[in-house]
Write an enzyme that holds these catalytic residues in place. Structure first.
Site, PDB file in Angstrom:
ATOM      1  N   ASP A  32       1.023  -1.189  -0.149  1.00 37.87           N
ATOM      2  CA  ASP A  32       0.186  -0.108   0.071  1.00 37.87           C
ATOM      3  C   ASP A  32       0.825   1.324  -0.085  1.00 37.87           C
ATOM      4  O   ASP A  32       1.932   1.162   0.456  1.00 37.87           O
ATOM      5  CB  ASP A  32      -1.008   0.064   1.202  1.00 37.87           C
ATOM      6  CG  ASP A  32      -2.078   0.695   0.904  1.00 37.87           C
ATOM      7  OD1 ASP A  32      -3.248   0.221   0.688  1.00 37.87           O
ATOM      8  OD2 ASP A  32      -2.109   2.086   0.771  1.00 37.87           O
ATOM      9  N   LEU A 257     -34.652  -7.849  -1.474  1.00 37.28           N
ATOM     10  CA  LEU A 257     -36.207  -7.404  -1.254  1.00 37.28           C
ATOM     11  C   LEU A 257     -36.509  -6.770  -0.316  1.00 37.28           C
ATOM     12  O   LEU A 257     -37.684  -6.837   0.424  1.00 37.28           O
ATOM     13  CB  LEU A 257     -36.918  -8.618  -1.905  1.00 37.28           C
ATOM     14  CG  LEU A 257     -37.232  -9.104  -3.356  1.00 37.28           C
ATOM     15  CD1 LEU A 257     -38.250 -10.127  -3.452  1.00 37.28           C
ATOM     16  CD2 LEU A 257     -37.117  -7.881  -4.358  1.00 37.28           C
ATOM     17  N   CYS A 267     -20.069   0.984  -2.976  1.00 30.22           N
ATOM     18  CA  CYS A 267     -20.305   0.234  -4.517  1.00 30.22           C
ATOM     19  C   CYS A 267     -21.247   0.703  -5.065  1.00 30.22           C
ATOM     20  O   CYS A 267     -21.368   1.307  -6.205  1.00 30.22           O
ATOM     21  CB  CYS A 267     -20.063  -1.197  -4.107  1.00 30.22           C
ATOM     22  SG  CYS A 267     -18.504  -1.482  -3.249  1.00 30.22           S
TER      23      CYS A 267
HETATM   24  C1  UGA Z   1     -22.187  -4.900  -2.906  1.00 30.28           C
HETATM   25  C2  UGA Z   1     -22.579  -6.232  -3.553  1.00 30.28           C
HETATM   26  O1  UGA Z   1     -23.681  -6.854  -2.995  1.00 30.28           O
HETATM   27  C3  UGA Z   1     -21.352  -6.939  -3.699  1.00 30.28           C
HETATM   28  O2  UGA Z   1     -21.405  -8.394  -4.517  1.00 30.28           O
HETATM   29  C4  UGA Z   1     -20.116  -6.285  -4.421  1.00 30.28           C
HETATM   30  O3  UGA Z   1     -18.696  -7.074  -4.492  1.00 30.28           O
HETATM   31  C5  UGA Z   1     -19.872  -5.208  -3.604  1.00 30.28           C
HETATM   32  O4  UGA Z   1     -20.981  -4.336  -3.475  1.00 30.28           O
HETATM   33  C6  UGA Z   1     -18.719  -4.216  -4.475  1.00 30.28           C
HETATM   34  O5  UGA Z   1     -18.920  -3.688  -5.437  1.00 30.28           O
HETATM   35  O6  UGA Z   1     -17.647  -4.221  -3.859  1.00 30.28           O
HETATM   36  P1  UGA Z   1     -21.767  -4.070  -0.442  1.00 30.28           P
HETATM   37  O7  UGA Z   1     -21.503  -2.744  -0.914  1.00 30.28           O
HETATM   38  O8  UGA Z   1     -21.082  -4.444   0.609  1.00 30.28           O
HETATM   39  O9  UGA Z   1     -21.692  -5.078  -1.562  1.00 30.28           O
HETATM   40  O10 UGA Z   1     -23.435  -4.084   0.103  1.00 30.28           O
HETATM   41  P2  UGA Z   1     -24.739  -4.892  -0.135  1.00 30.28           P
HETATM   42  O11 UGA Z   1     -24.767  -6.068   0.971  1.00 30.28           O
HETATM   43  O12 UGA Z   1     -24.740  -5.211  -1.558  1.00 30.28           O
HETATM   44  O13 UGA Z   1     -25.626  -3.658   0.392  1.00 30.28           O
HETATM   45  C7  UGA Z   1     -25.848  -2.440  -0.262  1.00 30.28           C
HETATM   46  C8  UGA Z   1     -26.913  -1.667   0.349  1.00 30.28           C
HETATM   47  O14 UGA Z   1     -28.124  -2.004   0.038  1.00 30.28           O
HETATM   48  C9  UGA Z   1     -26.817  -1.477   1.782  1.00 30.28           C
HETATM   49  O15 UGA Z   1     -26.951  -0.244   1.929  1.00 30.28           O
HETATM   50  C10 UGA Z   1     -28.073  -2.321   2.167  1.00 30.28           C
HETATM   51  O16 UGA Z   1     -28.739  -1.850   3.608  1.00 30.28           O
HETATM   52  C11 UGA Z   1     -29.033  -2.109   1.113  1.00 30.28           C
HETATM   53  N1  UGA Z   1     -30.030  -3.204   0.982  1.00 30.28           N
HETATM   54  C12 UGA Z   1     -29.537  -4.388   0.704  1.00 30.28           C
HETATM   55  C13 UGA Z   1     -31.170  -2.893   0.984  1.00 30.28           C
HETATM   56  O17 UGA Z   1     -31.753  -1.563   1.106  1.00 30.28           O
HETATM   57  N2  UGA Z   1     -32.299  -3.798   0.774  1.00 30.28           N
HETATM   58  C14 UGA Z   1     -31.785  -5.075   0.573  1.00 30.28           C
HETATM   59  O18 UGA Z   1     -32.731  -5.919   0.319  1.00 30.28           O
HETATM   60  C15 UGA Z   1     -30.533  -5.367   0.619  1.00 30.28           C
END
Ligand code: UGA
Length: 443
Positions: A32, A257, A267
């Site tokens: 890094d 959902l 992301c």
């Molecule tokens: C996301 C993707 O899920 C990963 O597969 C990907 O590798 C990653 O981005 C990336 O690009 O590096 P992450 O950002 O850790 O992962 O978070 P998620 O679990 O996808 O959740 C994203 C957001 O959606 C959160 O704010 C969560 O609260 C929200 N969410 C999730 C909802 O509002 N409703 C849901 O049903 C699921």
């Protein structure tokens, strides 16, 4: 001889990938450009909260008692160049300031530095999320005799270790299918593929697109259910039941959902915007105009949460109102507050004159840094003391396990707004609370 692996960039992705590679049995060197990060990692600690990661580091970082010693960290490019047979580039690609497009400057800098030191015959593997077309351009920066592959990452924060050790798929973009780059990556991922992870080989653009398509689909699923929540609110339906019922259809699936204040983080929001920007450059912006709607449905949720709070407070202004916010991170099991819906809502109410007190199990330090003018409490109980309304905005387990009766005794008015549809409404109502959630009947 076992392959020697380097990992360039030691954020969520890189630190986890480095530790996972050591767990798979490889000698690993992480680089890094920030010396403080390297110092921290060399002592087995991480600059963020990620369950299981410190344990995995402690198991492998050289110099830690009882470790395998297979993992080291450095700031020296020369060392990286001399060491590595395979170099994984894991630096971040944030949204450009004032634009939708993604900022490639860290990736470009990493490739330029690596190109100057990489050994002939080595393989460079890009893992960063980049606009389609980047891999081909970056291949041109590498010297003759050095191959490039593109191997996007799908790890979720909070599950990073598990997702890296047991990925649900491994996607490898190469210029020459069946060639040296593919063979080397099959060797690197022999353990997870042996355990059943599918190994999908594509060309460069497809591999790059798989990542942005996956995140766009997930964002679309969340905004779809949030759009249904808006309709449920108007029609008197219950979006939680609706999601459960449509989720029983295998073709739809029950995951992602959960209606509420929507998606945030480092992301999904920036990836759909970068994807739209790239589609514009490619002349196919029409193909992705729906993502603009996905983005606006999502951003609208935050405002709707603010309005729901205003309404339960009497409908006019937040001036003088005491508002407790449970949750600051963009999702539970993470300390990441980037583009967090919870903090966005807290900030909006604060700017309109509300007295906001925030509590989060792991995100306090990062939240304070980003929003120093909000009030912060050390416990959930302290945050809600004297509150006129309580907003539940990040679904930590700790919040589901709170005792509603204990909280009811200290608030000024027992009103809870569940922005994540995650609390047990009956329990809260039984303890005397007015419970309201997004997309659900008032009851
Ligand atoms: C996301 C993707 O899920 C990963 O597969 C990907 O590798 C990653 O981005 C990336 O690009 O590096 P992450 O950002 O850790 O992962 O978070 P998620 O679990 O996808 O959740 C994203 C957001 O959606 C959160 O704010 C969560 O609260 C929200 N969410 C999730 C909802 O509002 N409703 C849901 O049903 C699921």
């Amino acid at each position: 001889m076992a392959l020697k692996i380097t990992v360039i960039g030691t954020g969520y992705l890189g630190a986890t990938h480095a530790a996972a590679m050591a767990e798979l049995g490889f000698e690993v060197l992480g680089l890094d450009v920030v010396p403080e990060k390297i110092e921290l990692l060399s002592s087995g600690r991480v600059p963020m909260y990620e369950p299981g990661l410190e344990d995995l580091l402690a198991k492998h970082v050289a110099g830690i008692e009882g470790s395998s010693g297979r993992l080291r960290f450095t700031t020296s490019w020369e060392e990286v160049g001399a060491f590595g047979d395979v170099h994984f580039v894991c630096v971040n690609t944030p949204q450009k300031h004032g634009e939708y497009a993604c900022d490639m400057s860290y990736v470009d800098a990493a490739f330029t530095s690596l190109a100057a030191v990489v050994r002939e015959g080595a393989l460079v593997v890009g893992k960063s999320t980049v606009p389609v077309g980047s891999a081909e351009r970056l291949a041109g920066l590498l010297p003759e005799g050095v191959d490039l592959a593109w191997n996007p990452e799908f790890l979720r924060e909070g599950f990073a270790v598990q997702d890296t050790l047991r990925p649900d798929r491994i996607v490898v973009g190469v210029q020459d299918a069946g060639g040296r780059a593919e063979k080397t990556l099959r060797e690197v991922y022999a353990v997870p593929t042996g355990q059943g992870s599918p190994f999908v080989v594509t060309d460069f653009p497809t591999a790059e697109l798989v990542k942005t398509a996956a995140n766009s689909f997930l964002a679309t699923k969340i905004s779809f259910i949030n759009a249904m929540a808006e309709v449920c609110e108007a029609a008197g339906g219950d979006v939680v039941k609706l999601a459960e019922a449509i989720g029983h259809d295998d073709r739809i699936g029950a995951k992602f959902l959960r209606a509420g204040v929507g998606f945030g983080g480092g992301c999904l929001p920036k990836d759909i915007r970068a994807f739209m920007a790239r589609a514009g450059e490619l002349g196919v912006d029409q193909a992705l105009t729906f993502l603009r709607e996905i983005d606006s449905i999502n951003m609208r949720r935050r405002g709707q949460m603010v309005e729901m709070a205003r309404e339960v407070l009497g409908g006019s202004s937040f001036l003088g109102a005491r508002v407790a916010v449970l949750g600051a991170t963009f999702k539970p099991d993470s300390d990441d507050v980037r583009d967090s819906p919870a903090l966005n809502v807290a900030g909006q109410i604060h700017l309109q004159g509300g007295q906001v007190t925030v509590y989060d199990p792991k995100g306090m330090e990062n939240a304070r840094r980003l929003f120093p003018t909000l009030g912060y409490a050390d416990t959930a109980l302290d945050a809600v003391r004297g509150a006129d309304v309580v907003l539940h905005l990040t679904e930590w387990r700790e919040f589901r396990e709170l005792d509603p009766a204990e909280l009811a005794a200290v608030v000024s008015s027992p009103v809870i707004l569940d922005g994540r549809n995650a609390l047990d409404s009956e329990r809260w109502r039984a303890a005397g609370w007015t419970y309201r959630a997004m997309g659900r009947p008032r009851a």
